[in-house]
Design a protein around this motif. Structure first.
Motif, short mmCIF file in Angstrom:
data_model
loop_
_atom_site.label_atom_id
_atom_site.label_comp_id
_atom_site.label_asym_id
_atom_site.label_seq_id
_atom_site.Cartn_x
_atom_site.Cartn_y
_atom_site.Cartn_z
N ALA A 271 9.70 -5.19 25.47
CA ALA A 271 10.02 -6.46 26.13
C ALA A 271 9.03 -7.54 25.71
N VAL A 272 9.57 -8.73 25.48
CA VAL A 272 8.74 -9.91 25.21
C VAL A 272 9.11 -10.97 26.25
N PHE A 273 8.11 -11.45 26.99
CA PHE A 273 8.30 -12.52 27.96
C PHE A 273 7.67 -13.79 27.39
N ALA A 274 8.38 -14.89 27.51
CA ALA A 274 7.86 -16.14 26.95
C ALA A 274 8.40 -17.33 27.73
N THR A 275 7.72 -18.47 27.60
CA THR A 275 8.22 -19.72 28.16
C THR A 275 8.52 -20.68 27.02
N LEU A 276 9.57 -21.47 27.23
CA LEU A 276 9.96 -22.52 26.31
C LEU A 276 10.81 -23.51 27.07
N GLU B 203 18.85 -23.13 26.88
CA GLU B 203 20.31 -23.27 26.98
C GLU B 203 20.97 -23.26 25.60
N ARG B 204 20.38 -23.97 24.66
CA ARG B 204 20.97 -24.01 23.31
C ARG B 204 20.86 -22.64 22.64
N LEU B 205 19.72 -22.01 22.82
CA LEU B 205 19.48 -20.72 22.16
C LEU B 205 20.40 -19.63 22.71
N GLN B 206 20.69 -19.71 24.01
CA GLN B 206 21.56 -18.71 24.61
C GLN B 206 23.00 -18.80 24.12
N LYS B 207 23.36 -19.90 23.50
CA LYS B 207 24.68 -20.02 22.89
C LYS B 207 24.74 -19.30 21.55
N PHE C 154 22.32 -16.51 20.83
CA PHE C 154 21.93 -15.13 21.10
C PHE C 154 21.91 -14.91 22.61
N ARG C 155 22.38 -13.76 23.05
CA ARG C 155 22.39 -13.47 24.47
C ARG C 155 21.02 -12.97 24.92
N PHE C 156 20.47 -13.58 25.97
CA PHE C 156 19.26 -13.10 26.63
C PHE C 156 19.22 -13.71 28.01
N TYR C 157 18.31 -13.20 28.84
CA TYR C 157 18.26 -13.62 30.24
C TYR C 157 17.03 -14.48 30.53
N THR C 158 17.20 -15.40 31.46
CA THR C 158 16.06 -16.14 31.99
C THR C 158 15.46 -15.33 33.12
N TRP C 159 14.16 -15.09 33.05
CA TRP C 159 13.47 -14.26 34.04
C TRP C 159 13.06 -15.09 35.25
N ASP C 160 12.49 -16.26 35.00
CA ASP C 160 12.02 -17.15 36.06
C ASP C 160 12.52 -18.55 35.75
N GLU C 161 13.55 -18.97 36.48
CA GLU C 161 14.17 -20.27 36.22
C GLU C 161 13.17 -21.42 36.37
N ALA D 97 14.15 -14.99 15.55
CA ALA D 97 12.94 -15.81 15.48
C ALA D 97 13.20 -17.10 14.72
N THR D 98 14.01 -17.04 13.68
CA THR D 98 14.38 -18.24 12.94
C THR D 98 15.16 -19.21 13.81
N ALA D 99 16.07 -18.67 14.62
CA ALA D 99 16.85 -19.51 15.53
C ALA D 99 15.95 -20.18 16.56
N ILE D 100 14.96 -19.44 17.07
CA ILE D 100 14.02 -20.02 18.04
C ILE D 100 13.25 -21.17 17.39
N ALA D 101 12.77 -20.94 16.17
CA ALA D 101 12.02 -21.99 15.47
C ALA D 101 12.88 -23.21 15.21
N GLU D 102 14.14 -22.99 14.84
CA GLU D 102 15.05 -24.10 14.58
C GLU D 102 15.30 -24.92 15.83
N GLU D 103 15.55 -24.25 16.94
CA GLU D 103 15.85 -24.97 18.17
C GLU D 103 14.61 -25.72 18.69
N MET D 104 13.44 -25.13 18.52
CA MET D 104 12.22 -25.83 18.92
C MET D 104 11.98 -27.05 18.02
N HIS D 105 12.26 -26.92 16.76
CA HIS D 105 12.09 -28.05 15.83
C HIS D 105 13.06 -29.17 16.22
#
Length: 367
Positions: free
Chosen positions: A310-315, A321-325, A327-334, A356-364
């Motif tokens: 498991a990896v827990f992270a904040t962003l 919301e964009r990333l969940q479209k 790749f499927r994953f859950y929000t742990w603490d809204e 990881a590439t998708a995460i970097a793209e969405e953050m950019h």
């Protein structure tokens, strides 16, 4: 790490049955999303055919006792069940009286994700304790382990811990022993929810008996579904003197499989040749790979130690919301915008790198 099998080489579906999903799609929401390990499927096929006595009197369930005793010692007794919630409830009922209570972390699965089953179905009281990392300590146990012989208070009879925890952290053998010693000194028993016990064994690099039987755990629920089984968990009694009535409780809790050989043979396949540990080691390694990749992305903060799969992270919420479209994953603490990303036995380097590439793209794009 090897890649996953080519979907085109998979066995053809029977006439009239269509594949209704894309087997190349991967998510990071839960290790429950993964399919059945091919070796487990092969074991199911090997156990098929002919007749075997129902309700656990089959040769596969009989042999399973030897398999679990090889892991946890000669006193171990194994009771296969359908699922984790059911197995946990059977175990806790076997350890408590009707007026009993269970001390557990506030984040425990029995407290947060079983729809109140321990209290509604098992009729016991949960005493949740807030913890910083999902782990109980003797000092934290004492916050709720009091009022013994007070008829106005549900009597604390069990301490329940999870290995690995719901926050992805892992108890060391010494930490488990400290919990067990303290609980036993108070006259309480210890239950371990081992839904991801394989991930803990892979992290610790020790035999599972080190942080269970030898540490003083009385009853374990051994997880299989999150590690490549079709379905199935197992209540493993490590100290038979602590429990009573498990055969009746399992039946009453609707966890007694009539064709139990098909549950038992999956555990045999998982445990007999170390498949459980190899699969968990892979999942853990993929989580580490994901952690390393996202730590390099500005705006992403890994919030908890990565000690399992498991990896827990904040962003930012907009990025989530964009990333969940994609790749499927859950929000742990809204409120905190904290997410949980899970890796499974079939997660590959390519899967992790694409995510990881998708995460970097969405953050950019956000910045």
């Amino acid at each position: 790490m090897t890649g996953r099998p080519d979907p085109e080489s998979a066995p053809q579906s029977p006439a009239g049955v269509q594949r209704r999903h894309d087997p190349a799609v991967r998510g990071f929401a839960s290790d429950n999303y993964a399919g059945v390990h091919p070796e487990v499927l092969a074991a199911l096929a090997a156990a098929n055919g002919g007749h075997q006595v129902a309700y656990g009197e089959d040769v596969y369930t009989e042999h399973l006792q030897e398999v679990f005793r090889g892991l946890f010692g000669p006193a171990a007794e194994a009771y296969p069940a359908f699922n984790g919630t059911g197995a946990n409830n059977v175990a806790l009922q076997a350890l408590t009286e009707r007026w009993g209570s269970v001390v557990c972390p506030a984040t425990a699965h029995i407290n947060t994700d079983e729809c109140g089953a321990p209290e509604r179905i098992s009729g016991l009281k949960l005493l949740p304790v807030p913890t910083p990392d999902g782990k109980l300590t003797p000092e934290l146990i004492d916050r709720e382990a009091f009022g013994f012989d007070d008829e106005h208070r549900a009597q604390p009879q069990v301490v329940s811990i999870t290995q690995t925890t719901e926050l992805g952290t892992c108890y060391t053998p010494e930490e488990v022993k400290a919990v067990c010693d303290h609980a036993h000194d108070l006259g309480m028993a210890v239950h371990m929810d081992g839904a991801r016990i394989a991930n803990a064994a892979a992290t610790l690099g020790v035999e599972p008996s080190r942080f269970t039987t030898e540490a003083g755990v009385d009853v374990l629920t051994f997880g299989g579904t999150k590690n490549g089984l079709l379905m199935g968990e197992c209540v493993v009694v490590l100290d038979p003197s602590r429990v009573r009535g498990i055969p009746y409780l399992r039946k009453q809790s609707m966890q007694l499989a009539s064709k139990m050989r098909f549950v038992s043979v999956q555990f045999e396949a998982l445990l007999a040749d170390g498949l459980w540990l190899r699969s968990a080691t892979r999942a853990n390694a993929m989580a580490k790979r994901l952690e390393s990749a996202v730590r390099a992305v500005d705006g992403v903060t890994v919030t908890r130690p990565v000690q399992s799969n498991a990896v827990f992270a904040t962003l930012p919420g907009e990025v989530i919301e964009r990333l969940q479209k994609r790749f499927r994953f859950y929000t742990w603490d809204e409120a905190a915008h904290e997410v949980r990303w899970m890796c499974a036995f079939d997660t590959t380097e390519g899967d992790v790198d694409a995510f990881a590439t998708a995460i970097a793209e969405e953050m950019h794009n956000y910045s």
